[in-house]
Design an enzyme around this catalytic site. Structure first.
Site, short mmCIF file in Angstrom:
data_model
loop_
_atom_site.label_atom_id
_atom_site.label_comp_id
_atom_site.label_asym_id
_atom_site.label_seq_id
_atom_site.Cartn_x
_atom_site.Cartn_y
_atom_site.Cartn_z
N HIS A 164 0.81 -1.23 0.00
CA HIS A 164 0.00 0.00 0.00
C HIS A 164 0.84 1.28 0.00
O HIS A 164 0.40 2.31 -0.49
CB HIS A 164 -0.96 0.01 1.20
CG HIS A 164 -0.31 0.39 2.50
ND1 HIS A 164 0.45 -0.49 3.26
CD2 HIS A 164 -0.29 1.57 3.18
CE1 HIS A 164 0.89 0.13 4.34
NE2 HIS A 164 0.46 1.39 4.31
N ASP A 165 2.05 1.22 0.53
CA ASP A 165 2.89 2.41 0.64
C ASP A 165 3.98 2.50 -0.42
O ASP A 165 4.90 3.31 -0.30
CB ASP A 165 3.55 2.47 2.02
CG ASP A 165 2.86 3.45 2.96
OD1 ASP A 165 2.05 4.27 2.47
OD2 ASP A 165 3.14 3.42 4.17
N LYS A 168 5.56 5.68 -1.81
CA LYS A 168 6.55 6.50 -1.09
C LYS A 168 7.90 6.51 -1.80
O LYS A 168 8.77 7.31 -1.45
CB LYS A 168 6.71 5.99 0.35
CG LYS A 168 5.54 6.39 1.25
CD LYS A 168 5.79 5.99 2.69
CE LYS A 168 4.67 6.48 3.60
NZ LYS A 168 4.89 6.08 5.01
N HIS A 193 1.79 10.26 -2.37
CA HIS A 193 2.23 8.86 -2.44
C HIS A 193 1.11 7.85 -2.71
O HIS A 193 1.36 6.84 -3.36
CB HIS A 193 3.07 8.48 -1.21
CG HIS A 193 2.30 8.16 0.02
ND1 HIS A 193 1.95 9.12 0.95
CD2 HIS A 193 1.81 6.99 0.51
CE1 HIS A 193 1.31 8.55 1.95
NE2 HIS A 193 1.21 7.26 1.71
N HIS A 219 -5.80 4.40 0.70
CA HIS A 219 -5.47 4.03 2.08
C HIS A 219 -5.38 5.21 3.04
O HIS A 219 -5.27 5.01 4.25
CB HIS A 219 -4.21 3.16 2.14
CG HIS A 219 -2.90 3.89 2.00
ND1 HIS A 219 -2.28 4.09 0.79
CD2 HIS A 219 -2.09 4.45 2.93
CE1 HIS A 219 -1.14 4.72 0.97
NE2 HIS A 219 -0.99 4.96 2.27
N HIS A 220 -5.46 6.44 2.54
CA HIS A 220 -5.54 7.61 3.41
C HIS A 220 -6.90 8.30 3.33
O HIS A 220 -7.04 9.42 3.81
CB HIS A 220 -4.42 8.61 3.11
CG HIS A 220 -3.12 8.27 3.77
ND1 HIS A 220 -2.92 8.38 5.14
CD2 HIS A 220 -1.95 7.79 3.27
CE1 HIS A 220 -1.69 8.00 5.44
NE2 HIS A 220 -1.08 7.63 4.32
#
Length: 230
Positions: A164-165, A168, A193, A219-220
């Site tokens: 998910h990240d 970044k 990101h 996801h944010h």
């Protein structure tokens, strides 16, 4: 389990989570009674807080078993780190490695259905993102397991958590690792990101690429309509 600030730790308290160095080797293993030297080093290394098993140093409870094996967690963090490195260098990564990692996590979680204890580990130096990705994957998969999802759905959820990240990678390292408050311009960069993660994941040669891309980009987002990027 009790989470304490480093300045609240006392000699004799038992650690309920492990701490690993930048190479993935254990610096402090869960279940270890704290000594003056350990406490001093934790503060020296700027570890802000730690889970312990009891407030009383005289009541030395052992930590409960984790929902996944420690060797599984270490392997998973290393696999995520390698995947991020591949993506940064080549723009691509080994999806097979991530699928094998997801299989291990799902196996551990499905074989410990009654164990809902999840104690995360702590990573020193700059490997926070990799450890965080594994923690997200584990918690998401635990929720899916409680909801009765099939093994195949759990594997998708796990992969989504692990990756998910990945957006970044588009964030400059000095901003990503900054310990002080971000400026408004730096936060704008950080907020990119999820969208960058979608770009990377939707190009995967995988039947679940679109699902992984949605997980990354959302996801944010929050249930009340706040969050970002939308």
């Amino acid at each position: 389990m009790i989470r304490l600030k480093s300045n609240q730790l006392k000699v004799g308290m038992v650690t309920a989570q492990s701490i690993f160095n930048e190479k993935g080797a254990p610096f402090l293993v869960r279940g270890t009674p704290l000594t003056d030297r350990y406490i001093y080093r934790l503060r020296q290394l700027s570890v802000p807080e730690l889970h312990v098993t009891s407030l009383s140093a005289d009541f030395q409870l052992p930590p409960p078993p984790d929902v996944i094996e420690e060797r599984t967690r270490v392997q998973a963090v290393d696999s995520v780190a390698e995947t991020f490195r591949q993506a940064e260098v080549n723009g691509q990564f080994d999806m097979n490695l991530m699928e094998q990692c997801a299989d291990l996590l799902v196996r551990d979680i499905m074989t410990k259905k009654k164990n809902l204890v999840q104690i995360t580990d702590i990573r020193l130096h700059d490997s926070y993102t990799f450890s965080h990705s594994v923690n997200v994957a584990v918690l998401a998969t635990m929720l899916g397991n409680l909801c009765g999802y099939s093994k195949s759905k759990l594997q998708v959820i796990t992969l989504g958590g692990l990756l998910h990240d990945i957006g970044k990678l588009a964030v400059p390292t000095p901003i990503l690792n900054k310990t002080s408050s971000l400026t408004a311009d730096e936060f704008k960069i950080i907020r990119r990101h999820p969208s960058e993660g979608r770009k990377i994941l939707k190009e995967l040669n995988s039947p679940i690429a679109s699902i992984l891309a949605i997980i990354a980009v959302q996801h944010h987002e929050h249930l009340d309509g706040s969050g970002y990027p939308y």
